[in-house]
Scaffold this motif. Sequence first.
Motif, mmCIF file in Angstrom:
data_model
loop_
_atom_site.group_PDB
_atom_site.id
_atom_site.type_symbol
_atom_site.label_atom_id
_atom_site.label_comp_id
_atom_site.label_asym_id
_atom_site.label_seq_id
_atom_site.Cartn_x
_atom_site.Cartn_y
_atom_site.Cartn_z
ATOM 1 N N GLU A 1 -10.900 15.298 20.863
ATOM 2 C CA GLU A 1 -10.319 14.060 20.339
ATOM 3 C C GLU A 1 -11.410 13.061 19.979
ATOM 4 O O GLU A 1 -11.333 12.384 18.946
ATOM 5 C CB GLU A 1 -9.369 13.455 21.373
ATOM 6 N N SER A 2 -12.436 12.985 20.818
ATOM 7 C CA SER A 2 -13.549 12.074 20.543
ATOM 8 C C SER A 2 -14.304 12.516 19.294
ATOM 9 O O SER A 2 -14.725 11.679 18.492
ATOM 10 C CB SER A 2 -14.502 12.016 21.743
ATOM 11 N N THR A 3 -14.467 13.823 19.124
ATOM 12 C CA THR A 3 -15.156 14.344 17.939
ATOM 13 C C THR A 3 -14.418 13.932 16.672
ATOM 14 O O THR A 3 -15.032 13.482 15.698
ATOM 15 C CB THR A 3 -15.250 15.877 17.999
ATOM 16 N N TYR A 4 -13.095 14.055 16.687
ATOM 17 C CA TYR A 4 -12.300 13.687 15.508
ATOM 18 C C TYR A 4 -12.456 12.199 15.198
ATOM 19 O O TYR A 4 -12.635 11.800 14.044
ATOM 20 C CB TYR A 4 -10.837 14.028 15.745
ATOM 21 N N GLN A 5 -12.400 11.348 16.228
ATOM 22 C CA GLN A 5 -12.513 9.908 16.018
ATOM 23 C C GLN A 5 -13.887 9.527 15.487
ATOM 24 O O GLN A 5 -14.015 8.674 14.610
ATOM 25 C CB GLN A 5 -12.237 9.174 17.333
ATOM 26 N N LEU A 6 -14.925 10.171 16.006
ATOM 27 C CA LEU A 6 -16.285 9.793 15.637
ATOM 28 C C LEU A 6 -16.696 10.324 14.268
ATOM 29 O O LEU A 6 -17.595 9.765 13.632
ATOM 30 C CB LEU A 6 -17.268 10.302 16.698
ATOM 31 N N THR A 7 -16.070 11.401 13.811
ATOM 32 C CA THR A 7 -16.507 12.010 12.553
ATOM 33 C C THR A 7 -15.531 11.772 11.405
ATOM 34 O O THR A 7 -15.628 12.429 10.368
ATOM 35 C CB THR A 7 -16.715 13.530 12.727
ATOM 36 N N SER A 8 -14.609 10.830 11.555
ATOM 37 C CA SER A 8 -13.647 10.586 10.476
ATOM 38 C C SER A 8 -14.329 10.028 9.234
ATOM 39 O O SER A 8 -13.826 10.175 8.121
ATOM 40 C CB SER A 8 -12.553 9.622 10.946
ATOM 41 N N ARG A 9 -15.499 9.377 9.399
ATOM 42 C CA ARG A 9 -16.222 8.813 8.253
ATOM 43 C C ARG A 9 -17.279 9.760 7.710
ATOM 44 O O ARG A 9 -17.841 9.535 6.642
ATOM 45 C CB ARG A 9 -16.892 7.501 8.676
ATOM 46 N N LEU B 1 -24.363 2.946 8.132
ATOM 47 C CA LEU B 1 -24.716 4.192 8.802
ATOM 48 C C LEU B 1 -25.740 3.931 9.898
ATOM 49 O O LEU B 1 -25.630 4.462 11.005
ATOM 50 C CB LEU B 1 -25.272 5.207 7.802
ATOM 51 N N ASP B 2 -26.737 3.091 9.609
ATOM 52 C CA ASP B 2 -27.737 2.728 10.608
ATOM 53 C C ASP B 2 -27.067 2.041 11.798
ATOM 54 O O ASP B 2 -27.375 2.344 12.961
ATOM 55 C CB ASP B 2 -28.780 1.810 9.970
ATOM 56 N N SER B 3 -26.143 1.129 11.524
ATOM 57 C CA SER B 3 -25.425 0.441 12.594
ATOM 58 C C SER B 3 -24.582 1.423 13.404
ATOM 59 O O SER B 3 -24.439 1.280 14.619
ATOM 60 C CB SER B 3 -24.529 -0.657 12.014
ATOM 61 N N GLU C 1 -22.398 1.623 17.286
ATOM 62 C CA GLU C 1 -21.056 2.146 17.510
ATOM 63 C C GLU C 1 -21.064 3.507 18.195
ATOM 64 O O GLU C 1 -20.327 3.740 19.162
ATOM 65 C CB GLU C 1 -20.325 2.240 16.163
ATOM 66 N N LEU C 2 -21.899 4.427 17.702
ATOM 67 C CA LEU C 2 -21.920 5.775 18.261
ATOM 68 C C LEU C 2 -22.427 5.762 19.700
ATOM 69 O O LEU C 2 -21.866 6.431 20.570
ATOM 70 C CB LEU C 2 -22.786 6.692 17.388
ATOM 71 N N LYS C 3 -23.495 5.008 19.956
ATOM 72 C CA LYS C 3 -24.008 4.914 21.327
ATOM 73 C C LYS C 3 -22.936 4.385 22.275
ATOM 74 O O LYS C 3 -22.751 4.902 23.383
ATOM 75 C CB LYS C 3 -25.235 4.003 21.373
ATOM 76 N N LYS D 1 -30.383 10.263 27.945
ATOM 77 C CA LYS D 1 -30.654 11.447 27.133
ATOM 78 C C LYS D 1 -29.958 11.342 25.783
ATOM 79 O O LYS D 1 -30.558 11.643 24.738
ATOM 80 C CB LYS D 1 -30.175 12.700 27.877
ATOM 81 N N ILE D 2 -28.700 10.905 25.796
ATOM 82 C CA ILE D 2 -27.946 10.753 24.548
ATOM 83 C C ILE D 2 -28.593 9.701 23.661
ATOM 84 O O ILE D 2 -28.798 9.904 22.466
ATOM 85 C CB ILE D 2 -26.484 10.385 24.848
ATOM 86 N N ASN D 3 -28.936 8.543 24.253
ATOM 87 C CA ASN D 3 -29.539 7.456 23.475
ATOM 88 C C ASN D 3 -30.872 7.866 22.869
ATOM 89 O O ASN D 3 -31.197 7.492 21.732
ATOM 90 C CB ASN D 3 -29.724 6.214 24.347
ATOM 91 N N SER D 4 -31.649 8.645 23.615
ATOM 92 C CA SER D 4 -32.937 9.102 23.105
ATOM 93 C C SER D 4 -32.747 9.985 21.873
ATOM 94 O O SER D 4 -33.465 9.853 20.874
ATOM 95 C CB SER D 4 -33.686 9.872 24.194
ATOM 96 N N GLY D 5 -31.761 10.884 21.936
ATOM 97 C CA GLY D 5 -31.490 11.748 20.792
ATOM 98 C C GLY D 5 -30.996 10.965 19.583
ATOM 99 O O GLY D 5 -31.398 11.241 18.453
ATOM 100 N N LEU D 6 -30.152 9.963 19.828
ATOM 101 C CA LEU D 6 -29.645 9.143 18.730
ATOM 102 C C LEU D 6 -30.755 8.294 18.116
ATOM 103 O O LEU D 6 -30.766 8.063 16.906
ATOM 104 C CB LEU D 6 -28.507 8.247 19.219
#
Length: 252
Positions: free
Chosen positions: A121-129, A147-149, A154-156, A202-207
């Motif tokens: 469900e999170s994947t669908y919400q995050l990739t709708s754009r 996209l940068d923002s 938003e993604l973080k 770890k997630i923030n570093s990858g982003l």
Amino acid sequence: MRWLMMVCLVISGSSWADECAMAFRHGILISPEQIRVQTANRTAFQINNDKQLFIRGEWITLTAEEQELLQRYSHLLRKFVPEVVGIAVDGVELGLSAIESMLSGLGDSSQQEEWQQLIRESTYQLTSRFVRSGDHFYLAPQSLHELDSFLHGELKHQLKNLAKQTVGAVWEALRDALRQSDDNFERTESPNWQPLGELVSKINSGLDQKAGELEQKSALFCQRLTELDQIETELQQRVPQLVQYDVIIAKP
């Protein structure tokens, strides 16, 4: 004139977010055979095989020079859109895979299915754009600044909330299993288990790496946008029906 001003900004070395203050006004859907420009979830115009133009379903006859312009326009879109979509989708998948890896081996089959559903469900919400499915790509109306923002903010934020939900669910299941003293919850130690703070870091570093990749390519992306804007203007001069579907716009 607008595209010329943009080139000057790129050369002058201004902030890349300011340089790329241009945006897609409509959604772009790209497949191997077609490029569709969509507004209100309907196809406004489409390009077939990089050479045939249809506006609201009507085939537009083009001269040889107009076909050449259309092909240049199509080829630039095919270079630009998949790469931009790829950066965004890779960022989403990077964060979700870190969470999935952490959950691997924890919980029983029912709990694993519940967590996987939450991630889907999170994947669908995050990739709708931003949609990437094989060799099909979709980019919703937006600017590179947006996209940068998305990558920085938003993604973080959304992945951090998802990490909290999943980590909290694990601990809740553990507490329930201990209180009930039964075997419903498999307490197998997972080598991928990480405290919430470490997982978010770890997630923030990858982003940050994906955002850095976007910034490194910003000059190239800006150049492609200005070229698209120039070609679009020429096409509109030759095919007036396209004027009402201005795809590349300046966004304050």
